[in-house]
Structure formats: structure tokens, C-alpha cells
Design an enzyme around this catalytic site. Structure first.
Site, short mmCIF file in Angstrom:
data_model
loop_
_atom_site.label_atom_id
_atom_site.label_comp_id
_atom_site.label_asym_id
_atom_site.label_seq_id
_atom_site.Cartn_x
_atom_site.Cartn_y
_atom_site.Cartn_z
N ASP A 36 0.81 -1.22 0.00
CA ASP A 36 0.00 0.00 0.00
C ASP A 36 0.85 1.27 0.00
OD1 ASP A 36 0.96 -0.39 2.56
OD2 ASP A 36 -1.00 -0.74 3.46
N ASP A 80 -7.83 -2.38 14.17
CA ASP A 80 -9.19 -2.72 13.76
C ASP A 80 -9.23 -3.95 12.86
OD1 ASP A 80 -8.08 -1.75 11.43
OD2 ASP A 80 -9.45 -0.05 11.20
N HIS A 130 -7.38 -4.42 10.11
CA HIS A 130 -7.09 -4.23 8.69
C HIS A 130 -5.77 -4.89 8.29
CE1 HIS A 130 -5.07 -0.17 9.71
NE2 HIS A 130 -4.13 -0.82 9.06
N GLU A 167 -9.65 -1.60 5.17
CA GLU A 167 -10.33 -1.27 6.42
C GLU A 167 -11.56 -2.16 6.62
OE1 GLU A 167 -8.85 0.38 8.47
OE2 GLU A 167 -8.37 2.44 7.93
#
Ligand code: GLP
Length: 256
Positions: free
Chosen positions: A63, A132, A134, A139
Site C-alpha cells: 500500500d 481494527d 485491517h 479497512e
């Protein structure tokens, strides 16, 4: 999923480094998927120290932030050069990192997917995990079949990453990330997670239901996924003792 619990982040990193080193020795032209964030910093340090031969290795990063110039100290371009590439003998043309400044994001993302295919697919994908759940920058609620594309960061992730940027406001909202479908096509996934802050995300990913609310939980469907955890990240796993026993009693031929 193979859950490898080690006493410290250093010990968990050494296991991961051994797995990668073995791959590069057995397959000098391996295709590696690479991750950023604080978690793999130790891993890259250890891989550098091993003085492996990277000349034929190809890499694809997961990313990149949209809109940060590559020379920005917090761009993932800068991160990768600083923490790994400038210390190893990799060929520059074999390095791939999403271009967060491309004028045509969908076109760039399609090309990135094609480049991965053309390279023969990813042999081993290194992953971290967000608080979270990810992976990459996929996400919660990301399609579990998603491909490389633009994503919008959640407030939680922007808060988590504010420590690198000095303030939350400075953290970009948009990123380009390999999709979950892209990650699932890697032949092997190696996820590292350290510290209590990751314990909930790890427990949900490993022992919870498969759900887009915790994107890492899809790794339950991947045939060759190893998780290298320290005690903190493993602290909410209900079956930790079982995972430890499995690892300590692996048959010799299964070790690395
Ligand atoms: C970032 C990266 C992820 C990384 C995660 C965890 O958002 N895009 O690839 O796994 O955050 O970061 P850290 O390792 O710093 O906890």
C-alpha cells in the site's frame, strides 16, 4: 492458520526472518509482498543482517498513501528505502510500490494487479495488522474479494498512524492498497503482530467468525498462513496453550 507465539517481538521476528531466508535461499527469484508500519521494522533489520542475495527477488508493497510525494519521510516509498531497499542488493527495477501520485488511480491499480500476475504471483506476503483488523489498508467492511484500489482510512487508523505524522490532521485520508482478494492469492501469508494493542484484532481474526468487520479473519480461508506473535498480541487467544504445544512439537520435517 499456524499460530506461532514467542516470548518477545524479537523472538517472533526471528521465526519470520528464518521463514523468509529459507524461501530466498531455496528460490532466489521469489516474489515477496512487503508491508510497512512499525511492526516489520525489526524483520527488515534482521533480513539485512542475514546478508541474503536479493538480486533476483521481486517485491510488491501492499500500500501507499495518496498524495504524499514519494520523498516525504512518511511515504511508504521512503519507509521501504530507508528500512530495507538501500541496505540490500535488490535490483531497482524489481521493486514495486503503489504510486500514490498517479493521475489515473483505477488504471494504475489494474496495472499493479497485472504486474503481480506477470511476475508469477506473490510467493510470500508479509502482513501486519491494524488495531481494527485491517491488512494492507483494507479497512473493516472492505470487500473480502477486493483487488488493488483506492480506500479511505477510518478515523481509528488515522489516529493510530498520527504518531508518524506528528498530528492526526497530517495523516492522508486516502490510500492505494492491494485488495483482500489480491492478498489471498499469495502462496503464503506471514502476519506479524506485537503488543497488547493488537490482542483484540488477533483474537477476532483467529478465533472469531470470518467477517469483513475484521478483514484479517479472511486468512482463516488461506491454506498457508502463519502468524508470528509476541505474548502481548497473543494474550486474548483462548487456545494459546494448544498453539504453543503444536509449535513445540512439530515433526522435524515440518521445521525450518
Ligand atoms: C498501517 C499499514 C499496515 C500495517 C498497520 C499496522 O496502517 N498500512 O500494513 O500492518 O498499519 O501498523 P503498525 O505495524 O505500525 O502497528
Amino acid at each position: 492458520m499456524e499460530i506461532i507465539i514467542q516470548p518477545t517481538a524479537e523472538a517472533a521476528t526471528s521465526v519470520a526472518a528464518r521463514i523468509i531466508a529459507r524461501l530466498l535461499r531455496e528460490q532466489p527469484n521469489a516474489v515477496l509482498g512487503l508491508a510497512t508500519g512499525s511492526t516489520p521494522v525489526l524483520l527488515y533489520r534482521e533480513l539485512i543482517a542475514l546478508k541474503l542475495d536479493w538480486r533476483k527477488v521481486t517485491t510488491f508493497n501492499l500500500d501507499e498513501y495518496v498524495g504524499l510525494p514519494p520523498e516525504h519521510p512518511q511515504s511508504y516509498h521512503s519507509f521501504m528505502w530507508e528500512n530495507l531497499f538501500r541496505h540490500i542488493n535488490i535490483s531497482k527495477q524489481n521493486i514495486h510500490i503503489p504510486d500514490g501520485n498517479t493521475k489515473d488511480i483505477p488504471k494504475f491499480c489494474a496495472k499493479y494487479e497485472n504486474q503481480i500476475q506477470a511476475a508469477g504471483g506473490v510467493d510470500l506476503q508479509v502482513l501486519g495488522i491494524g488495531t481494527d483488523g485491517h491488512i494492507g489498508f483494507n479497512e473493516p467492511t472492505s470487500s473480502l474479494a477486493s483487488r488493488t484500489r483506492i480506500k479511505t482510512l477510518t478515523p481509528q487508523t488515522r489516529k493510530d498512524n498520527a504518531r508518524f505524522f506528528g498530528s492526526e490532521d497530517a495523516v492522508p485520508h486516502h490510500v492505494i492498497t492491494m485488495g483482500i482478494g489480491t492478498i489471498m492469492e499469495a502462496r503464503q501469508n506471514l502476519l506479524l503482530a506485537f503488543g497488547q494493542g493488537k490482542a483484540k484484532a488477533i483474537a477476532e481474526a483467529v478465533e472469531g467468525p470470518i467477517t469483513a468487520i475484521n478483514p484479517a479473519s479472511i486468512l482463516q480461508m488461506h491454506p498457508v498462513t502463519k502468524l508470528c506473535l509476541d505474548e502481548g498480541a497473543a494474550s486474548r487467544l483462548k487456545r494459546a496453550d494448544y498453539y504453543r504445544w503444536v509449535f513445540d512439537n512439530k515433526p522435524g520435517w515440518q521445521r525450518w
